[in-house]
Structure formats: C-alpha cells, structure tokens
Design a protein around this motif. Structure first.
Motif, PDB file in Angstrom:
ATOM      1  N   PHE A 163      47.437  39.776  44.469  1.00  0.00           N
ATOM      2  CA  PHE A 163      47.699  38.333  44.616  1.00  0.00           C
ATOM      3  C   PHE A 163      46.471  37.639  45.199  1.00  0.00           C
ATOM      4  CE2 PHE A 163      51.602  40.686  44.819  1.00  0.00           C
ATOM      5  CZ  PHE A 163      52.498  39.940  44.069  1.00  0.00           C
ATOM      6  N   THR A 164      46.251  36.415  44.790  1.00  0.00           N
ATOM      7  CA  THR A 164      45.118  35.674  45.346  1.00  0.00           C
ATOM      8  C   THR A 164      45.381  34.168  45.275  1.00  0.00           C
ATOM      9  OG1 THR A 164      42.747  35.235  45.149  1.00  0.00           O
ATOM     10  CG2 THR A 164      43.888  35.730  43.108  1.00  0.00           C
ATOM     11  N   THR A 165      44.785  33.450  46.225  1.00  0.00           N
ATOM     12  CA  THR A 165      44.831  31.978  46.149  1.00  0.00           C
ATOM     13  C   THR A 165      43.485  31.451  45.634  1.00  0.00           C
ATOM     14  OG1 THR A 165      44.244  31.904  48.484  1.00  0.00           O
ATOM     15  CG2 THR A 165      46.576  31.618  47.951  1.00  0.00           C
ATOM     16  N   SER A 166      42.621  32.351  45.190  1.00  0.00           N
ATOM     17  CA  SER A 166      41.332  31.924  44.617  1.00  0.00           C
ATOM     18  C   SER A 166      41.392  32.042  43.098  1.00  0.00           C
ATOM     19  CB  SER A 166      40.201  32.815  45.177  1.00  0.00           C
ATOM     20  OG  SER A 166      39.109  32.816  44.280  1.00  0.00           O
ATOM     21  N   MET A 167      41.252  30.902  42.414  1.00  0.00           N
ATOM     22  CA  MET A 167      41.276  30.921  40.949  1.00  0.00           C
ATOM     23  C   MET A 167      40.127  31.784  40.433  1.00  0.00           C
ATOM     24  SD  MET A 167      42.804  29.839  38.229  1.00  0.00           S
ATOM     25  CE  MET A 167      43.673  28.270  38.314  1.00  0.00           C
ATOM     26  N   GLU A 168      38.960  31.655  41.097  1.00  0.00           N
ATOM     27  CA  GLU A 168      37.792  32.409  40.631  1.00  0.00           C
ATOM     28  C   GLU A 168      38.066  33.912  40.686  1.00  0.00           C
ATOM     29  OE1 GLU A 168      34.188  31.971  42.865  1.00  0.00           O
ATOM     30  OE2 GLU A 168      33.106  33.235  41.421  1.00  0.00           O
ATOM     31  N   GLU A 169      38.623  34.344  41.826  1.00  0.00           N
ATOM     32  CA  GLU A 169      38.933  35.761  42.008  1.00  0.00           C
ATOM     33  C   GLU A 169      39.928  36.242  40.931  1.00  0.00           C
ATOM     34  OE1 GLU A 169      37.624  37.954  43.817  1.00  0.00           O
ATOM     35  OE2 GLU A 169      39.114  39.522  43.419  1.00  0.00           O
ATOM     36  N   ALA A 170      40.892  35.382  40.622  1.00  0.00           N
ATOM     37  CA  ALA A 170      41.937  35.779  39.659  1.00  0.00           C
ATOM     38  C   ALA A 170      41.368  36.007  38.263  1.00  0.00           C
ATOM     39  CB  ALA A 170      43.034  34.718  39.605  1.00  0.00           C
ATOM     40  N   VAL A 171      40.461  35.114  37.841  1.00  0.00           N
ATOM     41  CA  VAL A 171      40.097  35.128  36.411  1.00  0.00           C
ATOM     42  C   VAL A 171      38.730  35.714  36.093  1.00  0.00           C
ATOM     43  CG1 VAL A 171      41.569  33.109  35.961  1.00  0.00           C
ATOM     44  CG2 VAL A 171      39.127  32.762  36.358  1.00  0.00           C
ATOM     45  N   LYS A 172      37.909  35.943  37.124  1.00  0.00           N
ATOM     46  CA  LYS A 172      36.498  36.254  36.802  1.00  0.00           C
ATOM     47  C   LYS A 172      36.312  37.538  35.984  1.00  0.00           C
ATOM     48  CE  LYS A 172      34.790  38.202  41.230  1.00  0.00           C
ATOM     49  NZ  LYS A 172      35.568  39.128  41.737  1.00  0.00           N
ATOM     50  N   ASP A 173      37.199  38.520  36.149  1.00  0.00           N
ATOM     51  CA  ASP A 173      37.055  39.769  35.389  1.00  0.00           C
ATOM     52  C   ASP A 173      38.137  39.928  34.319  1.00  0.00           C
ATOM     53  OD1 ASP A 173      34.980  40.583  37.092  1.00  0.00           O
ATOM     54  OD2 ASP A 173      36.467  41.212  38.591  1.00  0.00           O
ATOM     55  N   ALA A 174      38.868  38.843  34.052  1.00  0.00           N
ATOM     56  CA  ALA A 174      40.023  38.980  33.145  1.00  0.00           C
ATOM     57  C   ALA A 174      39.603  38.863  31.686  1.00  0.00           C
ATOM     58  CB  ALA A 174      41.063  37.913  33.469  1.00  0.00           C
ATOM     59  N   GLN A 175      40.260  39.669  30.847  1.00  0.00           N
ATOM     60  CA  GLN A 175      40.056  39.517  29.400  1.00  0.00           C
ATOM     61  C   GLN A 175      41.188  38.681  28.797  1.00  0.00           C
ATOM     62  OE1 GLN A 175      40.201  43.016  30.558  1.00  0.00           O
ATOM     63  NE2 GLN A 175      38.022  42.826  31.040  1.00  0.00           N
ATOM     64  N   PHE A 176      42.315  38.608  29.539  1.00  0.00           N
ATOM     65  CA  PHE A 176      43.462  37.834  29.038  1.00  0.00           C
ATOM     66  C   PHE A 176      44.063  37.086  30.229  1.00  0.00           C
ATOM     67  CE2 PHE A 176      47.611  36.767  27.447  1.00  0.00           C
ATOM     68  CZ  PHE A 176      47.461  36.656  26.062  1.00  0.00           C
ATOM     69  N   ILE A 177      44.313  35.805  30.037  1.00  0.00           N
ATOM     70  CA  ILE A 177      44.832  34.967  31.135  1.00  0.00           C
ATOM     71  C   ILE A 177      46.116  34.300  30.656  1.00  0.00           C
ATOM     72  CG2 ILE A 177      44.313  32.943  32.587  1.00  0.00           C
ATOM     73  CD1 ILE A 177      41.240  33.778  31.945  1.00  0.00           C
ATOM     74  N   GLN A 178      47.187  34.507  31.409  1.00  0.00           N
ATOM     75  CA  GLN A 178      48.471  33.894  31.042  1.00  0.00           C
ATOM     76  C   GLN A 178      48.774  32.811  32.069  1.00  0.00           C
ATOM     77  OE1 GLN A 178      50.585  35.112  28.303  1.00  0.00           O
ATOM     78  NE2 GLN A 178      51.689  33.206  28.605  1.00  0.00           N
ATOM     79  N   GLU A 179      48.723  31.576  31.628  1.00  0.00           N
ATOM     80  CA  GLU A 179      48.975  30.445  32.540  1.00  0.00           C
ATOM     81  C   GLU A 179      50.467  30.112  32.523  1.00  0.00           C
ATOM     82  OE1 GLU A 179      50.505  26.913  32.945  1.00  0.00           O
ATOM     83  OE2 GLU A 179      49.498  26.887  30.988  1.00  0.00           O
ATOM     84  N   SER A 180      51.080  30.098  33.716  1.00  0.00           N
ATOM     85  CA  SER A 180      52.516  29.786  33.825  1.00  0.00           C
ATOM     86  C   SER A 180      52.755  28.805  34.965  1.00  0.00           C
ATOM     87  CB  SER A 180      53.330  31.067  34.060  1.00  0.00           C
ATOM     88  OG  SER A 180      53.061  32.034  33.085  1.00  0.00           O
ATOM     89  N   GLY A 181      51.947  27.759  34.987  1.00  0.00           N
ATOM     90  CA  GLY A 181      52.107  26.719  36.012  1.00  0.00           C
ATOM     91  C   GLY A 181      53.108  25.675  35.555  1.00  0.00           C
ATOM     92  N   PRO A 182      53.294  24.624  36.384  1.00  0.00           N
ATOM     93  CA  PRO A 182      54.293  23.602  36.061  1.00  0.00           C
ATOM     94  C   PRO A 182      54.034  22.904  34.717  1.00  0.00           C
ATOM     95  CG  PRO A 182      53.517  23.369  38.325  1.00  0.00           C
ATOM     96  CD  PRO A 182      52.625  24.384  37.678  1.00  0.00           C
ATOM     97  N   GLU A 183      55.124  22.484  34.087  1.00  0.00           N
ATOM     98  CA  GLU A 183      55.069  21.873  32.747  1.00  0.00           C
ATOM     99  C   GLU A 183      54.712  20.381  32.860  1.00  0.00           C
ATOM    100  OE1 GLU A 183      55.634  23.701  29.964  1.00  0.00           O
ATOM    101  OE2 GLU A 183      55.887  22.158  28.439  1.00  0.00           O
ATOM    102  N   ARG A 184      53.511  20.116  33.346  1.00  0.00           N
ATOM    103  CA  ARG A 184      53.071  18.710  33.415  1.00  0.00           C
ATOM    104  C   ARG A 184      51.651  18.658  32.874  1.00  0.00           C
ATOM    105  NH1 ARG A 184      55.411  18.002  38.520  1.00  0.00           N
ATOM    106  NH2 ARG A 184      53.605  16.935  39.391  1.00  0.00           N
ATOM    107  N   ILE A 185      51.396  17.708  31.970  1.00  0.00           N
ATOM    108  CA  ILE A 185      50.133  17.730  31.238  1.00  0.00           C
ATOM    109  C   ILE A 185      48.921  17.661  32.167  1.00  0.00           C
ATOM    110  CG2 ILE A 185      50.175  15.245  30.646  1.00  0.00           C
ATOM    111  CD1 ILE A 185      48.809  18.134  28.467  1.00  0.00           C
TER     112      ILE A 185
END
Ligand SMILES: NC(=O)c1ccc[n+]([C@@H]2O[C@H](COP(=O)([O-])OP(=O)(O)OC[C@H]3O[C@@H](n4cnc5c(N)ncnc54)[C@H](O)[C@@H]3O)[C@@H](O)[C@H]2O)c1
Length: 317
Positions: A74-96
């Motif tokens: 778990f992390t509160t840093s977006m950079e930490e979460a995605v920097k090594d990812a090959q696939f990213i699944q976004e599941s945040g709130p449904e607001r444009i």
C-alpha cells in the motif's frame, strides 16, 4: 510488451472495486501496489481486502492466504505505486474531473508503455483520456462487481487506443481467468448494464401492472431464465430451443403473437417503485431461510458462496 512481461500491477483507489481487483491480481501471483489518497483510506482498503481474503480462504478458494496477502503493498505516493508497473487499474471515484486528474498523475510517473485501464462504469473512456499524453495505451476495463469473483470485463477504446494495446489488455485479463469482451464502439452503459436494465424494466412493469409480486418476479428470473443464463447466453439458449436452431426460433417468434409490442417501453423508472419494492424485499428477507440469512451482509455472503460453486462448474476456480 507481451502479456508475460506484466509482473507488477498498480491499483489506483482501493474501495469496493479497487480492493477486489487487488485481491484478484494478488491471487494470480502478481505484485500489486495499491495507491490511495491518505492513511485513513488505506486503513479502509486493508479492511476490504482482508474481508475478501477471509471469505476466499474460508470457502477454499485460496490455499495460501499469507502469500496472496504478501503480494499486496500500500502507498499514498502515486509515483511509488506506478513507477514500475506494466499494468495500472484505476478504480477511483466516478467523476470526470477526478478521473482526468488521476490520469494526469498516473501518466506523470508511469512508464510510457504501461497499460492504463479505468474501471469507470459510465464515463466514456474517450472523455477520460481527452487530455492524456499517451492515449494509445488508455482503455476502459469495466468489471462486474466483485471483480475477484465475476469473470466479465468490458473493454472500451478511446479514439487513439491502439489495437495492439486493446489486445494486450484483453490477453492480460484472460490470463487472470477473466472473460474479456471488446466493445466495437462507444455505448452508454456498455453491454452488461444495458442487458440488466432491460430485464429489470420489464420486472418493474410486471409488478406495477399487478401481474406478480416482487418476490415472484425474482423467483421467475432466478429459477427460470437466470439459471440457464448462468450456463449459456440467450442466443445459444434460443439455438437449443428449436429443432431448426435460432433461425427457426426467430421464425416462430416472428410468426406468432407479437409479444414485443407488449413489453415495457417507458423511458424513466417509475418513481414509486423504490418504496413499493423495498417493503416487499424487506418481507422477503425476513422469510429467507437462516442458511441464506436475513440482512444484506449475510445474504451477500450466501450469494458469493453460490458464485464460487457456479464458477467452479465453469472451471474458473
Ligand atoms: N461498485 C460497483 O458496483 C462498480 C462496478 C463496476 C465499476 N465501478 C466503478 O469503479 C470505480 C470505483 O468504484 P467503487 O464502487 O470502488 O468506489 P469506492 O467509493 O468504493 O472507492 C473509490 C476509491 O477511490 C479512492 N479515491 C478517492 N478520491 C481519489 C482520488 N482523487 N484519487 C485516487 N483515488 C481516490 C477512495 O479512497 C476509494 O478507495 C468507479 O469508477 C465506479 O463507477 C463500480
């Protein structure tokens, strides 16, 4: 990139859907970094995930709970979460505005070729990706709740998504045991929610016309078409229902009483239905057996246990 190159996944948002995706990815041996906006949200995400894991372990759906859990960090840093990812699944709130803002943050830190899939359930992926730097790798990956159990995922493309990336996303989801379908063009509500609403509209209409109770409408669906639909779709059911297959069935339906003309066609849900249905659903829940349960939490557990049994029959567990 090939599907076998996808080892690290980032989950953005860990609520009902994000927490369920994380469990699925981890069950399949992938390393998941789950981002959420603050420590309180992460504490909630952990509770959701632990609940999902407890349930799966108790029902024999995962053998080594500890190793599945160890795949999720778990992390509160977006950079930490995605920097090594090959696939990213976004599941945040449904607001444009939130979806677009999340996407900008993801793209600022993710590898340029990482696939970014949005769980959005209504917003068109073209709108979500309209300011993207690399829209060619942005897709809609709409799950059916809960994604760690229900196989379907609906893929949508923005005008710049490459065919190669859609196919890669499809293969990736399929490698997790999901059934992935690609929408050929944009369509509000995608496919599943439209099918579901079409049937629900008719159920509401039958109750409002006084033809049946809420309970009997549910019973008719569950023990009639629903039980067959858990095996085959309606086109195949029609194929099996006539000696000349589906074409014979269509000739037969077209030649007889035109039931289509009598099917509900109203374009907003009748406002009184919520109250009317709630009273009957409350009564129905009181009368369920103790095995099924009498409140939402217990009944949802029963549903998920049954889902696992059905999925086993489909070879999905
Ligand atoms: N619930 C469903 O049945 C369902 C089904 C299919 C798709 N979806 C879609 O999945 C997405 C998530 O829905 P949900 O039901 O899990 O919602 P939810 O409210 O349970 O979870 C939202 C998550 O996003 C986090 N979040 C809040 N603000 C954020 C931000 N600015 N950046 C990143 N994360 C943020 C929250 O902390 C939470 O973890 C939505 O797009 C929804 O339409 C929902």
């Amino acid at each position: 990139m090939n599907v076998s190159d996808i080892k690290n996944v980032a989950g953005i948002g860990g609520g009902v859907i994000g927490g369920s995706w994380a469990v699925l990815f981890a069950m399949k041996g992938l390393k998941v970094k789950l981002y959420d906006i603050n420590d309180d949200c992460i504490a909630n995400d952990k509770k959701t995930i632990e609940g999902n894991l407890d349930f799966l372990a108790a029902n024999g759906a995962i053998k080594d709970r500890a190793s599945v859990e160890a795949n999720i960090s778990f992390t509160t840093s977006m950079e930490e979460a995605v920097k090594d990812a090959q696939f990213i699944q976004e599941s945040g709130p449904e607001r444009i505005n939130i979806k677009q803002d999340m996407l900008a943050q993801i793209e600022a830190a993710a590898p340029a070729d990482a696939i970014i899939a949005s769980s959005a359930s209504g917003l068109p992926i073209g709108q979500i990706a309209e300011n993207a730097t690399h829209p060619e790798r942005i897709i809609g990956g709409h799950p059916y709740n809960p994604p760690h159990l229900i196989p379907l995922v609906e893929l949508t493309k923005n005008p710049n998504t490459t065919e190669e990336n859609v196919q890669l996303a499809k293969e990736f989801y399929e490698s997790l045991g999901k059934e992935a379908i690609i929408l050929r063009k944009d369509c509000p509500g995608y496919i599943c929610n439209r099918l579901q609403l079409a049937v629900f509209r008719e159920m509401i209409d039958l109750v409002e016309r006084g033809v049946c109770s809420v309970e009997d409408a549910d019973k008719a669906l569950t023990f009639g078409p629903g039980i067959r639909w858990a095996i085959f779709g309606h086109n195949m059911i029609m194929q099996l229902g006539n000696k000349d297959g589906i074409s014979g069935m269509i000739d037969m339906l077209g030649g007889g009483f035109n039931l289509c003309a009598d099917i509900a066609a109203w374009d907003t849900i009748p406002a009184d239905y919520g109250k009317l249905a709630q009273e009957q659903v409350d009564e129905m829940m009181k009368n369920y057996s103790d095995e099924i349960g009498h409140d939402n939490a217990a009944i949802a557990q029963y549903r998920d246990k049954m889902l696992i049994d059905i999925l086993k029959l489909h070879g999905k567990f």
